[in-house]
Motif scaffolding. Structure first.
Motif, short mmCIF file in Angstrom:
data_model
loop_
_atom_site.label_atom_id
_atom_site.label_comp_id
_atom_site.label_asym_id
_atom_site.label_seq_id
_atom_site.Cartn_x
_atom_site.Cartn_y
_atom_site.Cartn_z
N ALA A 11 0.79 -1.23 0.00
CA ALA A 11 0.00 0.00 0.00
C ALA A 11 0.82 1.27 0.00
O ALA A 11 0.25 2.35 -0.18
N THR A 12 2.13 1.18 0.19
CA THR A 12 2.91 2.41 0.25
C THR A 12 3.65 2.72 -1.05
O THR A 12 4.34 3.74 -1.12
N ASP A 13 3.56 1.86 -2.07
CA ASP A 13 4.18 2.27 -3.32
C ASP A 13 3.24 3.24 -4.03
O ASP A 13 2.12 3.52 -3.57
N LEU A 32 -4.06 -1.81 5.12
CA LEU A 32 -2.87 -1.59 4.32
C LEU A 32 -1.84 -2.67 4.63
O LEU A 32 -1.34 -2.74 5.76
N GLN A 33 -1.53 -3.50 3.66
CA GLN A 33 -0.43 -4.45 3.84
C GLN A 33 0.85 -3.78 3.38
O GLN A 33 0.91 -3.19 2.29
N ILE A 34 1.89 -3.86 4.21
CA ILE A 34 3.19 -3.29 3.84
C ILE A 34 4.29 -4.29 4.18
O ILE A 34 4.11 -5.16 5.03
N ASP A 35 5.42 -4.15 3.48
CA ASP A 35 6.60 -4.92 3.84
C ASP A 35 7.32 -4.22 4.98
O ASP A 35 7.11 -3.04 5.25
N VAL A 58 -2.75 -0.98 9.58
CA VAL A 58 -1.56 -1.42 8.87
C VAL A 58 -1.21 -2.84 9.29
O VAL A 58 -1.23 -3.17 10.48
N PHE A 59 -0.86 -3.66 8.30
CA PHE A 59 -0.40 -5.02 8.55
C PHE A 59 0.98 -5.15 7.92
O PHE A 59 1.13 -5.23 6.71
N ASN A 89 -4.97 -6.53 -5.24
CA ASN A 89 -3.69 -7.22 -5.22
C ASN A 89 -2.67 -6.40 -6.02
O ASN A 89 -2.59 -6.50 -7.24
N ASN A 90 -1.91 -5.59 -5.29
CA ASN A 90 -0.97 -4.68 -5.93
C ASN A 90 0.48 -5.14 -5.77
O ASN A 90 1.34 -4.76 -6.57
#
Length: 252
Positions: A11-13, A32-35, A58-59, A89-90
Protein backbone atom coordinates in the motif's frame (compact mmCIF):
# COMPACT_ATOMS: atom_id res chain seq x y z
CA UNK A 1 -21.50 0.67 -5.99
CA UNK A 2 -19.79 -1.69 -3.57
CA UNK A 3 -19.10 -0.25 -0.12
CA UNK A 4 -17.50 -1.43 3.10
CA UNK A 5 -13.88 -2.30 3.82
CA UNK A 6 -10.88 -2.76 1.51
CA UNK A 7 -7.49 -4.44 1.67
CA UNK A 8 -4.65 -3.07 -0.48
CA UNK A 9 -1.35 -4.95 -0.71
CA UNK A 10 1.96 -3.07 -0.99
CA UNK A 11 0.00 0.00 0.00
CA UNK A 12 2.91 2.41 0.25
CA UNK A 13 4.18 2.27 -3.32
CA UNK A 14 2.95 4.91 -5.76
CA UNK A 15 0.08 2.79 -7.09
CA UNK A 16 -0.97 1.27 -3.76
CA UNK A 17 -0.99 4.67 -2.06
CA UNK A 18 -3.17 6.26 -4.75
CA UNK A 19 -5.57 3.31 -4.64
CA UNK A 20 -5.83 3.36 -0.84
CA UNK A 21 -6.58 7.10 -0.75
CA UNK A 22 -9.14 6.77 -3.53
CA UNK A 23 -10.94 3.98 -1.69
CA UNK A 24 -11.02 6.06 1.50
CA UNK A 25 -12.43 8.98 -0.51
CA UNK A 26 -15.13 6.62 -1.78
CA UNK A 27 -16.14 5.70 1.78
CA UNK A 28 -14.11 2.56 2.45
CA UNK A 29 -12.25 1.70 5.61
CA UNK A 30 -8.85 0.51 4.44
CA UNK A 31 -6.41 -2.19 5.56
CA UNK A 32 -2.87 -1.59 4.32
CA UNK A 33 -0.43 -4.45 3.84
CA UNK A 34 3.19 -3.29 3.84
CA UNK A 35 6.60 -4.92 3.84
CA UNK A 36 8.89 -4.39 6.79
CA UNK A 37 11.09 -1.86 5.01
CA UNK A 38 8.07 0.33 4.23
CA UNK A 39 6.89 0.94 7.81
CA UNK A 40 8.30 4.47 7.97
CA UNK A 41 6.17 5.52 5.00
CA UNK A 42 2.78 4.67 6.49
CA UNK A 43 2.15 7.41 9.06
CA UNK A 44 1.20 10.07 6.53
CA UNK A 45 -0.96 7.64 4.59
CA UNK A 46 -2.79 6.58 7.74
CA UNK A 47 -3.36 10.22 8.68
CA UNK A 48 -4.78 11.05 5.26
CA UNK A 49 -7.19 8.11 5.31
CA UNK A 50 -8.37 8.95 8.83
CA UNK A 51 -8.78 12.61 7.91
CA UNK A 52 -11.49 11.45 5.52
CA UNK A 53 -13.39 9.93 8.45
CA UNK A 54 -12.42 6.35 7.62
CA UNK A 55 -10.76 3.63 9.68
CA UNK A 56 -7.28 2.53 8.64
CA UNK A 57 -5.06 -0.31 9.81
CA UNK A 58 -1.56 -1.42 8.87
CA UNK A 59 -0.40 -5.02 8.55
CA UNK A 60 3.38 -5.23 8.36
CA UNK A 61 4.11 -8.70 7.05
CA UNK A 62 5.69 -10.68 4.25
CA UNK A 63 3.38 -11.95 1.54
CA UNK A 64 5.87 -14.73 0.83
CA UNK A 65 4.72 -16.64 3.92
CA UNK A 66 1.61 -18.59 2.83
CA UNK A 67 0.46 -19.15 6.41
CA UNK A 68 0.49 -15.40 7.06
CA UNK A 69 -1.27 -14.63 3.78
CA UNK A 70 -3.97 -17.20 4.54
CA UNK A 71 -5.11 -15.30 7.64
CA UNK A 72 -4.56 -11.72 6.45
CA UNK A 73 -8.14 -11.08 5.40
CA UNK A 74 -9.44 -12.54 8.67
CA UNK A 75 -7.12 -10.21 10.58
CA UNK A 76 -8.26 -7.22 8.53
CA UNK A 77 -11.90 -8.15 9.16
CA UNK A 78 -11.31 -8.27 12.90
CA UNK A 79 -9.54 -4.91 13.04
CA UNK A 80 -11.91 -3.04 10.70
CA UNK A 81 -15.04 -4.65 12.10
CA UNK A 82 -16.58 -6.45 9.15
CA UNK A 83 -16.15 -8.29 5.89
CA UNK A 84 -13.52 -7.18 3.40
CA UNK A 85 -15.52 -6.28 0.32
CA UNK A 86 -12.70 -5.02 -1.94
CA UNK A 87 -9.30 -6.63 -2.41
CA UNK A 88 -6.63 -4.92 -4.52
CA UNK A 89 -3.69 -7.22 -5.22
CA UNK A 90 -0.97 -4.68 -5.93
CA UNK A 91 2.14 -6.37 -4.50
CA UNK A 92 4.49 -8.02 -7.00
CA UNK A 93 8.12 -8.54 -7.96
CA UNK A 94 9.70 -8.02 -11.39
CA UNK A 95 13.33 -9.08 -11.64
CA UNK A 96 14.76 -9.49 -15.11
CA UNK A 97 15.67 -12.90 -16.45
CA UNK A 98 15.67 -14.81 -19.72
CA UNK A 99 16.09 -18.43 -20.73
CA UNK A 100 19.82 -18.37 -20.01
CA UNK A 101 19.60 -16.50 -16.72
CA UNK A 102 16.31 -17.82 -15.31
CA UNK A 103 16.62 -20.37 -12.53
CA UNK A 104 14.31 -22.51 -10.46
CA UNK A 105 14.70 -19.90 -7.72
CA UNK A 106 13.72 -16.95 -9.95
CA UNK A 107 10.75 -18.94 -11.21
CA UNK A 108 9.63 -19.77 -7.67
CA UNK A 109 10.11 -16.18 -6.50
CA UNK A 110 7.93 -14.69 -9.24
CA UNK A 111 5.25 -17.35 -8.93
CA UNK A 112 5.14 -16.88 -5.15
CA UNK A 113 4.88 -13.09 -5.21
CA UNK A 114 2.87 -12.49 -8.38
CA UNK A 115 0.54 -15.48 -8.54
CA UNK A 116 0.48 -17.58 -5.37
CA UNK A 117 -0.24 -14.65 -3.07
CA UNK A 118 -3.19 -13.33 -5.15
CA UNK A 119 -4.47 -16.91 -5.35
CA UNK A 120 -4.41 -17.35 -1.57
CA UNK A 121 -6.05 -13.97 -0.96
CA UNK A 122 -8.72 -14.80 -3.54
CA UNK A 123 -9.44 -18.02 -1.65
CA UNK A 124 -9.79 -15.98 1.55
CA UNK A 125 -12.23 -13.60 -0.15
CA UNK A 126 -14.30 -16.56 -1.30
CA UNK A 127 -14.26 -18.04 2.21
CA UNK A 128 -16.05 -14.97 3.58
CA UNK A 129 -19.17 -16.03 1.63
CA UNK A 130 -20.19 -12.45 0.94
CA UNK A 131 -23.95 -12.04 0.48
CA UNK A 132 -25.52 -11.66 -2.94
CA UNK A 133 -27.80 -8.66 -3.33
CA UNK A 134 -30.76 -8.09 -5.63
CA UNK A 135 -31.24 -5.16 -7.99
CA UNK A 136 -35.03 -4.91 -7.75
CA UNK A 137 -35.65 -6.78 -10.99
CA UNK A 138 -34.66 -10.19 -9.71
CA UNK A 139 -31.07 -9.97 -10.95
CA UNK A 140 -28.30 -10.74 -8.40
CA UNK A 141 -25.82 -8.02 -7.51
CA UNK A 142 -22.34 -8.68 -6.12
CA UNK A 143 -21.14 -7.31 -2.80
CA UNK A 144 -17.44 -7.99 -3.33
CA UNK A 145 -14.72 -7.05 -5.82
CA UNK A 146 -11.17 -8.27 -6.43
CA UNK A 147 -8.86 -6.25 -8.68
CA UNK A 148 -5.47 -7.69 -9.63
CA UNK A 149 -2.85 -5.13 -10.68
CA UNK A 150 -0.64 -6.68 -13.36
CA UNK A 151 2.44 -4.52 -13.70
CA UNK A 152 4.05 -6.55 -16.45
CA UNK A 153 3.75 -7.14 -20.17
CA UNK A 154 1.03 -9.64 -20.95
CA UNK A 155 0.11 -10.46 -24.50
CA UNK A 156 3.55 -9.50 -25.87
CA UNK A 157 6.62 -11.69 -25.70
CA UNK A 158 9.74 -10.33 -24.03
CA UNK A 159 13.26 -11.68 -23.72
CA UNK A 160 13.97 -9.80 -20.51
CA UNK A 161 11.20 -10.90 -18.14
CA UNK A 162 10.63 -14.59 -18.73
CA UNK A 163 9.49 -15.89 -15.34
CA UNK A 164 7.63 -12.75 -14.26
CA UNK A 165 5.76 -12.77 -17.58
CA UNK A 166 4.81 -16.39 -16.95
CA UNK A 167 3.45 -15.41 -13.54
CA UNK A 168 1.57 -12.46 -15.07
CA UNK A 169 -0.07 -14.77 -17.60
CA UNK A 170 -1.07 -17.02 -14.71
CA UNK A 171 -2.65 -14.05 -12.93
CA UNK A 172 -4.76 -13.35 -16.02
CA UNK A 173 -5.93 -16.97 -15.91
CA UNK A 174 -6.68 -16.68 -12.18
CA UNK A 175 -8.67 -13.50 -12.82
CA UNK A 176 -10.86 -15.08 -15.45
CA UNK A 177 -11.32 -18.45 -13.77
CA UNK A 178 -12.07 -17.08 -10.31
CA UNK A 179 -14.54 -14.60 -11.82
CA UNK A 180 -16.59 -17.60 -12.90
CA UNK A 181 -16.26 -19.45 -9.62
CA UNK A 182 -16.90 -16.53 -7.26
CA UNK A 183 -19.91 -15.18 -9.16
CA UNK A 184 -22.34 -13.71 -8.39
CA UNK A 185 -21.19 -12.60 -4.94
CA UNK A 186 -17.68 -11.42 -5.86
CA UNK A 187 -16.47 -9.95 -9.15
CA UNK A 188 -12.84 -10.41 -10.22
CA UNK A 189 -11.08 -8.12 -12.71
CA UNK A 190 -7.54 -6.97 -13.49
CA UNK A 191 -5.75 -3.80 -14.51
CA UNK A 192 -2.76 -4.38 -16.77
CA UNK A 193 0.15 -1.96 -17.15
CA UNK A 194 3.10 -2.10 -19.52
CA UNK A 195 5.66 -1.93 -16.73
CA UNK A 196 5.26 -1.25 -13.05
CA UNK A 197 6.53 2.00 -11.59
CA UNK A 198 9.08 -0.06 -9.68
CA UNK A 199 10.74 -1.12 -12.93
CA UNK A 200 11.06 2.11 -14.85
CA UNK A 201 14.39 3.50 -13.62
CA UNK A 202 15.94 0.05 -13.54
CA UNK A 203 14.90 -0.73 -17.09
CA UNK A 204 16.30 2.52 -18.44
CA UNK A 205 19.76 1.61 -17.21
CA UNK A 206 19.88 -2.03 -18.26
CA UNK A 207 20.99 -3.56 -21.53
CA UNK A 208 19.62 -7.10 -21.31
CA UNK A 209 17.49 -6.23 -24.32
CA UNK A 210 18.65 -3.32 -26.56
CA UNK A 211 15.05 -2.30 -27.24
CA UNK A 212 14.37 -2.03 -23.51
CA UNK A 213 17.57 -0.08 -22.91
CA UNK A 214 16.74 2.65 -25.44
CA UNK A 215 12.99 2.91 -25.00
CA UNK A 216 11.76 6.22 -23.46
CA UNK A 217 9.86 4.72 -20.55
CA UNK A 218 7.23 6.66 -18.69
CA UNK A 219 5.79 5.24 -15.48
CA UNK A 220 2.06 4.60 -15.38
CA UNK A 221 0.04 7.50 -14.05
CA UNK A 222 -1.44 6.41 -10.69
CA UNK A 223 -4.61 8.38 -11.47
CA UNK A 224 -5.20 6.14 -14.48
CA UNK A 225 -5.11 3.10 -12.21
CA UNK A 226 -7.50 4.81 -9.80
CA UNK A 227 -9.94 5.62 -12.61
CA UNK A 228 -9.82 2.03 -13.85
CA UNK A 229 -10.54 0.78 -10.32
CA UNK A 230 -13.42 3.24 -9.99
CA UNK A 231 -14.87 1.92 -13.24
CA UNK A 232 -14.86 -1.61 -11.83
CA UNK A 233 -16.41 -0.42 -8.56
CA UNK A 234 -19.26 1.27 -10.39
CA UNK A 235 -20.08 -1.43 -12.94
CA UNK A 236 -21.71 -4.41 -11.22
CA UNK A 237 -22.06 -6.44 -14.41
CA UNK A 238 -18.35 -6.40 -15.34
CA UNK A 239 -16.29 -9.40 -14.21
CA UNK A 240 -13.51 -11.55 -15.60
CA UNK A 241 -12.07 -8.63 -17.57
CA UNK A 242 -8.52 -7.31 -17.97
CA UNK A 243 -8.36 -3.57 -18.61
CA UNK A 244 -5.12 -2.24 -20.09
CA UNK A 245 -4.21 1.29 -19.02
CA UNK A 246 -1.33 1.78 -21.44
CA UNK A 247 -1.62 2.50 -25.11
CA UNK A 248 1.80 1.56 -26.46
CA UNK A 249 0.91 -2.09 -27.02
CA UNK A 250 -2.42 -3.79 -27.48
CA UNK A 251 -3.34 -6.19 -24.72
CA UNK A 252 -4.60 -9.53 -26.05
Amino acid sequence: MITGRALVTRATDIIGRAVALSLAESGFDVALQIDGDEASETDDLLAQIRSKGRKAAVFELSLLDPDTVAILIDQARDVLGGDITVLVNNAAEYAQDGMDSATADSFDAHIAANLKTPFLLTKSMEAQKLPVGEDGTGEPTPSGLIVNIIGQQVGKATTAHLTSSMAAAGLVALTRSSALELAPGVRVNAIAMDHSVREVRELQSQTVDPWLATRPFEPPNPQEIVEALTFFLKTPVVTGQVLSVEGRKKFV
